[in-house]
Scaffold this motif. Structure first.
Motif, short mmCIF file in Angstrom:
data_model
loop_
_atom_site.label_atom_id
_atom_site.label_comp_id
_atom_site.label_asym_id
_atom_site.label_seq_id
_atom_site.Cartn_x
_atom_site.Cartn_y
_atom_site.Cartn_z
N SER A 195 0.86 -1.19 0.00
CA SER A 195 0.00 0.00 0.00
C SER A 195 0.89 1.23 0.00
CB SER A 195 -0.92 0.01 1.23
OG SER A 195 -0.15 0.14 2.41
N ARG B 130 1.00 5.56 1.35
CA ARG B 130 0.34 6.61 2.13
C ARG B 130 1.11 7.89 1.91
NH1 ARG B 130 2.16 4.43 8.17
NH2 ARG B 130 4.39 4.54 7.79
N GLY C 143 -2.72 2.92 3.95
CA GLY C 143 -3.64 2.93 2.81
C GLY C 143 -4.20 1.54 2.57
N THR C 144 -5.12 1.45 1.62
CA THR C 144 -5.68 0.15 1.24
C THR C 144 -4.60 -0.65 0.54
OG1 THR C 144 -7.83 1.18 0.96
CG2 THR C 144 -7.50 -0.97 -0.09
N GLN D 152 0.07 2.29 -7.94
CA GLN D 152 -0.80 2.90 -6.93
C GLN D 152 -0.62 4.42 -6.90
OE1 GLN D 152 -0.78 1.02 -3.08
NE2 GLN D 152 -1.01 -1.05 -3.92
N VAL E 68 -3.60 7.19 -7.54
CA VAL E 68 -3.97 8.22 -6.56
C VAL E 68 -3.78 9.62 -7.15
CG1 VAL E 68 -3.39 9.20 -4.30
CG2 VAL E 68 -3.52 6.71 -4.60
N GLY F 266 -6.44 10.95 -9.13
CA GLY F 266 -7.69 11.14 -8.41
C GLY F 266 -8.47 9.86 -8.21
N GLY F 267 -7.85 8.72 -8.52
CA GLY F 267 -8.54 7.43 -8.37
C GLY F 267 -8.39 6.86 -6.97
N GLU F 268 -8.85 5.63 -6.82
CA GLU F 268 -8.88 4.98 -5.50
C GLU F 268 -8.27 3.59 -5.63
OE1 GLU F 268 -12.33 3.71 -2.37
OE2 GLU F 268 -12.91 5.07 -4.01
N ILE F 269 -7.56 3.16 -4.59
CA ILE F 269 -7.00 1.80 -4.58
C ILE F 269 -8.04 0.85 -4.00
CG2 ILE F 269 -5.11 0.33 -3.73
CD1 ILE F 269 -4.23 2.62 -5.59
N PHE F 270 -8.27 -0.25 -4.70
CA PHE F 270 -9.21 -1.25 -4.18
C PHE F 270 -8.44 -2.42 -3.61
CE2 PHE F 270 -11.44 0.95 -7.63
CZ PHE F 270 -12.50 1.46 -6.89
N GLN F 271 -8.99 -2.98 -2.54
CA GLN F 271 -8.35 -4.18 -2.00
C GLN F 271 -8.59 -5.34 -2.95
OE1 GLN F 271 -9.07 -4.96 2.15
NE2 GLN F 271 -8.26 -7.03 1.95
#
Ligand code: ADP
Ligand code: MG
Ligand code: ZN
Length: 479
Positions: free
Chosen positions: A198, A200, A208-209, A233, A237, A240-245
């Motif tokens: 992850s 941060r 972070g995820t 990752q 980020v 503007g995106g998101e990390i999925f588990q």
């Protein structure tokens, strides 16, 4: 925006016991498929597993070596899932009560030592192996590996770069090998690693995820895959995106990761204590007994090498990467006393030779005694260091002792002053311009003269003598 990577590793190490964890079948690698099997490891109804004591002993060796707290009572659990490589429909593992908790291992990177926490070590059985043939519409299964003992070593999320992860993994492997409980072969699958990654924002605390990377079957791939995933990752980020588990598969050919399953598809393993196996109790006497039989481990050996042989930390670290290499070095020193010179030759010429020939130290074509004999020839001025390199190559090729090679090839160093003087005078006579340059203060030309004398003598002149005589001849009446 700066990001800090956070990495934790889950490592599976196949234990080198003769028989499997819950039955008497052989663990030998490479047998005809489905020949090392019995009703127990095939998961037939009505059979009962019996725990192999050696497996517990091996797990304890690692647990003690990594400073874990040993659980006086631990339990085996059933991890339920359906897959053709798992005939019972569940894997026997340890879950809530593993055999060891809260240990650590020290890694060294760029001269700094860092402590990496070990969350837990537990025992479990391996599954079988599926063989997929792309030309067939079916797959085959080999259950020889079913029930082969493993320990899983889970690290704390203490690693901060792909390099640190690599260093941690190497250190773990060297521990397993020193303890003689796992052969640590990543390519053959006896040492496997999943990486959790992850990022941060630098300077912040919450994690972070994370994603989990699988299919990392060499040290190179582990580091590459982690570095790739960190960058991926960051890009997500920053966009503007998101990390999925999710669980990702490393694709070594394409050099990228692809989704294997998302959190929604995560298995529910419905763990529960295995009613067929009693809780495992480990008493203090046994722990003490094992502690006393542990070999000297890499860290202790490294320190001893620095103290006893006056080696720099780097040399001591390289020479203790494996027990066999350390033994080679120490055997060499039984016949030879200049430890730094021995270290240089082993870390330089010898490791380079083994590397190009794809051999490990046990297969070295030059024995430690033979290397000691060669180094003695240098120290007693019979050959120069440069000639020694030639002799070294010849030893590797022919296996002949260095003394014989030196004799046969007439490589004995010329130390006789009058003989060297003759050559020096000849060289100076041939290079009047350079002599003038030198005498006018261009001191760099000195190296040119040395080179010429060495050429004339085919490298056999004693370099120190050459220097002395050149200085005398060039300086005659000057400066
Ligand atoms: P599981 O994979 O079964 O869910 P855990 O939750 O115990 O197991 O975590 C497994 C590994 O993931 C451990 O090595 C741990 O250090 C690491 N880990 C946990 N959280 C993070 C995170 N946010 N980033 C990176 N690694 C993590
Ligand atoms: Mg996991
Ligand atoms: Zn069996």
């Amino acid at each position: 925006m700066e990001f800090e990577p956070v990495i934790g590793l889950e490592v599976h190490a196949q234990l080198k016991t003769k028989s499997k964890i819950f039955c008497g079948c052989s663990t030998a690698f490479g047998a005809e498929p489905n020949t090392h099997v019995c009703p127990i490891c095939l998961g037939m109804p009505g059979v009962l597993p019996v725990l192999n004591k050696k497996v517990v002993e091996y797990a304890l060796r690692m647990a003690i070596a990594t400073h874990c707290r040993i659980a006086p009572e631990s339990r085996f659990a059933r991890k339920n899932y359906f897959y053709p490589d798992l005939p019972k429909g569940y894997q026997i593992s340890q879950y809530e009560l593993p055999i060891a908790l809260n240990g650590h291992i020290d890694i060294e990177l760029n001269g700094a030592i860092k402590r990496i926490g070990i969350t837990r070590i537990h025992m479990e059985e391996d599954a079988g192996k599926l063989l997929h043939d792309p030309d067939q519409s079916f797959s085959r299964v080999d259950l020889n590996r079913t029930g082969v003992p493993l320990i899983e070593i889970v690290s704390e999320p203490d690693l901060r770069s792909a390099e640190e992860a690599g260093a941690y993994l190497r250190k773990l492997r060297s521990f397993l090998r020193y303890l003689d409980i796992c052969d640590g072969n990543m390519e053959e699958g006896s040492f496997r690693c999943d990486a959790n990654v992850s990022i941060r924002p630098a300077g912040t605390k919450p994690f972070g995820t994370r994603t989990e990377l699988k299919n990392l079957n060499s040290f190179k791939h582990v580091e590459k895959a982690i570095a790739y995933e960190i960058n991926r990752q960051k890009d997500v980020v920053l966009d503007g995106g998101e990390i999925f588990q999710e669980t990702l598969l490393w694709n070594p050919d394409r050099g990228l990761t692809t989704t294997m399953r998302s959190k929604e598809d995560a298995h529910d393993y419905r763990y529960f204590p295995d009613p067929d196996l009693l809780p495992l109790t480990v008493d203090d006497n046994w722990i003490q007994q094992i502690t006393q039989t542990l070999p000297e481990l890499p860290d202790a050996k490294q320190e001893r090498f620095m103290a006893a042989y006056g080696l720099p930390a780097y040399d001591a670290c390289v020479l203790t990467t494996s027990r066999e290499l350390a033994d080679y070095f120490e055997t060499c020193l039984e016949n030879y006393s200049n430890s730094k010179q021995a270290a240089n030759w082993i870390m330089g010429s010898l490791l380079a030779l083994l590397n190009t020939e794809g051999k490990d130290i046990q297969q070295s074509p030059i024995s430690p005694q033979a290397l000691a004999a060669l180094l003695k020839l240098i120290d007693s001025n019979i050959i120069s260091g440069k000639i020694a390199k030639i002799v070294f190559d010849e030893m590797a090729e022919t296996g002949k002792p260095p003394e014989i090679i030196v004799q046969e090839k007439g490589l004995v160093q010329v130390t006789d002053t009058s003989e060297i003087e003759k050559v020096v005078l000849k060289v100076l006579a041939q290079s009047p311009k350079e002599v003038l340059d030198y005498r006018n203060g261009k001191e760099k030309v000195f190296g040119f003269f040395v080179g010429q004398v060495m050429r004339e003598t085919k490298g056999k002149a004693n370099p120190q003598r050459v220097n002395e005589i050149l200085k005398i001849q060039l300086g005659a009446g000057q400066k």
